[in-house]
Design a protein around this motif. Structure first.
Motif, PDB file in Angstrom:
ATOM      1  N   ARG A 166      22.436  13.043 -14.095  1.00  0.00           N
ATOM      2  CA  ARG A 166      21.146  12.649 -14.679  1.00  0.00           C
ATOM      3  C   ARG A 166      20.029  12.748 -13.643  1.00  0.00           C
ATOM      4  N   THR A 167      20.357  12.460 -12.386  1.00  0.00           N
ATOM      5  CA  THR A 167      19.363  12.603 -11.316  1.00  0.00           C
ATOM      6  C   THR A 167      18.999  14.070 -11.118  1.00  0.00           C
ATOM      7  N   LEU A 168      20.006  14.942 -11.163  1.00  0.00           N
ATOM      8  CA  LEU A 168      19.747  16.375 -11.039  1.00  0.00           C
ATOM      9  C   LEU A 168      18.877  16.868 -12.192  1.00  0.00           C
ATOM     10  N   ASP A 169      19.075  16.315 -13.372  1.00  0.00           N
ATOM     11  CA  ASP A 169      18.222  16.675 -14.520  1.00  0.00           C
ATOM     12  C   ASP A 169      16.757  16.363 -14.215  1.00  0.00           C
ATOM     13  N   VAL A 170      16.512  15.223 -13.556  1.00  0.00           N
ATOM     14  CA  VAL A 170      15.141  14.863 -13.187  1.00  0.00           C
ATOM     15  C   VAL A 170      14.588  15.890 -12.199  1.00  0.00           C
ATOM     16  N   TYR A 171      15.388  16.243 -11.194  1.00  0.00           N
ATOM     17  CA  TYR A 171      14.948  17.254 -10.228  1.00  0.00           C
ATOM     18  C   TYR A 171      14.553  18.550 -10.938  1.00  0.00           C
ATOM     19  N   GLU A 172      15.429  18.996 -11.825  1.00  0.00           N
ATOM     20  CA  GLU A 172      15.194  20.283 -12.489  1.00  0.00           C
ATOM     21  C   GLU A 172      13.965  20.241 -13.391  1.00  0.00           C
ATOM     22  N   TRP A 225       0.834  -1.212   0.000  1.00  0.00           N
ATOM     23  CA  TRP A 225       0.000   0.000   0.000  1.00  0.00           C
ATOM     24  C   TRP A 225       0.861   1.251   0.000  1.00  0.00           C
ATOM     25  N   ALA A 226       1.919   1.257   0.812  1.00  0.00           N
ATOM     26  CA  ALA A 226       2.792   2.427   0.894  1.00  0.00           C
ATOM     27  C   ALA A 226       3.459   2.698  -0.455  1.00  0.00           C
ATOM     28  N   GLU A 227       3.949   1.631  -1.099  1.00  0.00           N
ATOM     29  CA  GLU A 227       4.606   1.817  -2.387  1.00  0.00           C
ATOM     30  C   GLU A 227       3.617   2.321  -3.434  1.00  0.00           C
ATOM     31  N   ARG A 228       2.444   1.701  -3.511  1.00  0.00           N
ATOM     32  CA  ARG A 228       1.461   2.104  -4.511  1.00  0.00           C
ATOM     33  C   ARG A 228       1.026   3.562  -4.298  1.00  0.00           C
ATOM     34  N   THR A 229       0.754   3.924  -3.069  1.00  0.00           N
ATOM     35  CA  THR A 229       0.318   5.284  -2.774  1.00  0.00           C
ATOM     36  C   THR A 229       1.370   6.297  -3.218  1.00  0.00           C
ATOM     37  N   ALA A 230       2.628   6.000  -2.916  1.00  0.00           N
ATOM     38  CA  ALA A 230       3.709   6.936  -3.242  1.00  0.00           C
ATOM     39  C   ALA A 230       3.989   7.005  -4.736  1.00  0.00           C
ATOM     40  N   ILE A 231       4.037   5.857  -5.385  1.00  0.00           N
ATOM     41  CA  ILE A 231       4.458   5.842  -6.787  1.00  0.00           C
ATOM     42  C   ILE A 231       3.398   6.447  -7.702  1.00  0.00           C
ATOM     43  N   GLU A 232       2.128   6.244  -7.348  1.00  0.00           N
ATOM     44  CA  GLU A 232       1.072   6.777  -8.206  1.00  0.00           C
ATOM     45  C   GLU A 232       0.939   8.294  -8.064  1.00  0.00           C
ATOM     46  N   ALA A 233       1.435   8.850  -6.963  1.00  0.00           N
ATOM     47  CA  ALA A 233       1.318  10.296  -6.743  1.00  0.00           C
ATOM     48  C   ALA A 233       2.633  11.045  -6.944  1.00  0.00           C
ATOM     49  N   ALA A 234       3.730  10.315  -7.149  1.00  0.00           N
ATOM     50  CA  ALA A 234       5.045  10.967  -7.254  1.00  0.00           C
ATOM     51  C   ALA A 234       5.111  11.872  -8.480  1.00  0.00           C
ATOM     52  N   ASP A 235       5.853  12.961  -8.355  1.00  0.00           N
ATOM     53  CA  ASP A 235       6.046  13.872  -9.477  1.00  0.00           C
ATOM     54  C   ASP A 235       6.959  13.259 -10.533  1.00  0.00           C
ATOM     55  N   ALA A 236       7.869  12.406 -10.099  1.00  0.00           N
ATOM     56  CA  ALA A 236       8.744  11.683 -11.027  1.00  0.00           C
ATOM     57  C   ALA A 236       9.174  10.388 -10.368  1.00  0.00           C
ATOM     58  N   VAL A 237       9.335   9.359 -11.178  1.00  0.00           N
ATOM     59  CA  VAL A 237       9.800   8.057 -10.703  1.00  0.00           C
ATOM     60  C   VAL A 237      11.066   7.718 -11.474  1.00  0.00           C
ATOM     61  N   VAL A 238      12.120   7.380 -10.740  1.00  0.00           N
ATOM     62  CA  VAL A 238      13.378   6.977 -11.357  1.00  0.00           C
ATOM     63  C   VAL A 238      13.463   5.454 -11.329  1.00  0.00           C
TER      64      VAL A 238
END
Length: 389
Positions: free
Chosen positions: A375-381, A132-145
């Motif tokens: 590449r991670t910073l690119d995702v943040y930006e 449940w915790a993973e599903r809740t977070a991943i479906e609402a995340a602004d970006a998933v790496v």
């Protein structure tokens, strides 16, 4: 940019690939962002804040203890511009922090709960909570790496509500200055490994995911002249621990040269073991990337691994190692084929050496942590830019 990096594992308490990833990513991001690391433990020092599960939950299910840590982490994110969580142990903290502080949440998926049903052995009813915790977070995340292209496919298959445009591939990395061939043999002598005989090496946790029981059964078919060294600790459950010990004892009754190191060793010792192995083996049944294969390659060692998940994106079949197809419905076939390839490479040091050299070159060329951090910073930006618009 003020970033909160959330993780369960952080030095000195690192026992898996996700912990290694966060350790080295944080080192590189520290020069690119204003970084605060939040992890499990106690105390605060040098930009690292450690959070302990609530004392009232000391005897409770591990999933409940995790949720208490997540709430503590979320409360500590005030003033951050962005939060980045790793693994289900911290994903809900990232999600709650997003809601509480109005900041974007980036999460890195190192594995997926729906693809690890054996975790129910470890967590019991807590597996429903972790899922449940993973599903809740991943479906609402602004970006998933995703740490591999294979992992990205798994994310979209398991969570079809996730917008594919929000899922970015950033491979794990390796510090090839740290992980490099070490000619020393003190660690081998310390652990009773015969330096006159080739050995196959496994490094990892005792868990269903890592396929250790398959390896122990496959080892019955190894050539008698080949040693097997198992650097294996941190069993997920008492059940898998008992199964491992039984198989290990049975193997010891039929052949010599089987060494079990029942704990995670200091990194310098692991590097020596990797360097001198005839072959490194990764028999995982599920592996989003398999950072340990990169570690072996960086130490100049050929790899025999399962053809699952993101492993084929790291181990180039026939060039840096050999891959074994895995079918859960045919475990005996997998174990037989694993033994055949291990025997083949251990008996052909010239070919294994060429693969090790190619693996070292590939690790240096394609998997440096500096590039991973950028590449991670690119995702943040990109996430921050979307927020502005």
């Amino acid at each position: 940019m003020k970033v909160g990096l959330l993780t369960r594992e952080y030095p000195p308490d690192v026992y898996g690939g996700a912990g290694v990833h966060v350790e080295f990513l944080a080192r590189e991001l520290g020069s690119l962002t204003e970084l605060a690391v939040h992890c499990w433990g106690e105390g605060e020092a040098d930009g690292v804040v450690r959070h302990r599960a609530w004392a009232d939950l000391d005897t409770a299910n591990d999933a409940l203890r995790t949720l208490s840590v997540d709430l503590s982490m979320a409360a500590a994110l005030e003033g951050r511009d962005l939060v980045h969580s790793h693994t289900w142990y911290a994903n809900l903290a990232g999600h709650v922090g997003k809601l509480l502080h109005g900041i974007p949440h980036v999460m890195t998926s190192h594995s997926l709960e729906p693809l690890r049903p054996w975790k129910s052995e470890q967590l019991g009813g807590g597996y429903a909570l972790s899922s449940w915790a993973e599903r809740t977070a991943i479906e609402a995340a602004d970006a998933v790496v995703a740490v591999s292209r294979g992992m990205r496919e798994d994310i979209l298959a398991c969570y079809p509500a996730v917008d594919p445009a929000r899922v970015h591939v950033v491979h794990n990395g390796i510090d090839t200055d740290l992980y490099r061939p070490d000619p020393g043999t003190s660690a081998l002598h310390r652990h009773g490994i015969d330096t006159s005989r080739p050995y196959v090496l496994f490094v990892g946790r005792i868990t269903r995911q890592k396929g250790v029981p398959h390896l122990l059964r496959a080892a019955r078919q190894l050539d008698p002249g080949i040693q097997l060294v198992l650097c294996a600790g941190a069993p997920d459950t008492a059940e898998i621990d008992r199964e491992f010990r039984t198989l290990f004892e049975e193997l010891g009754h039929t052949r010599d040269g089987v060494t079990w190191i029942p704990r995670m060793l200091p990194r310098p010792e692991v590097i020596q073991l990797l360097t001198h192995a005839a072959v490194f083996v990764c028999p995982s049944v599920y592996e989003p990337l398999g950072i340990v294969n990169l570690e072996a390659m960086a130490c100049g060692t050929a790899v025999v691994a399962s053809r699952v998940g993101g492993i084929p994106e790291v181990v180039s079949d026939g060039t840096t190692g050999l891959l074994v197809p895995y079918d859960a419905g045919q475990p005996e076939r997998f174990e037989h084929d694993l033994a055949v390839l291990l025997n083949h490479l251990a008996a052909d040091p010239r070919r294994a050496g060429a693969m090790g050299t190619a693996g070292r070159h590939r690790a240096v060329r394609e998997f440096g942590w500096g590039a991973v951090a950028r590449r991670t910073l690119d995702v943040y930006e990109s996430v921050m830019e979307l927020r502005k618009n």
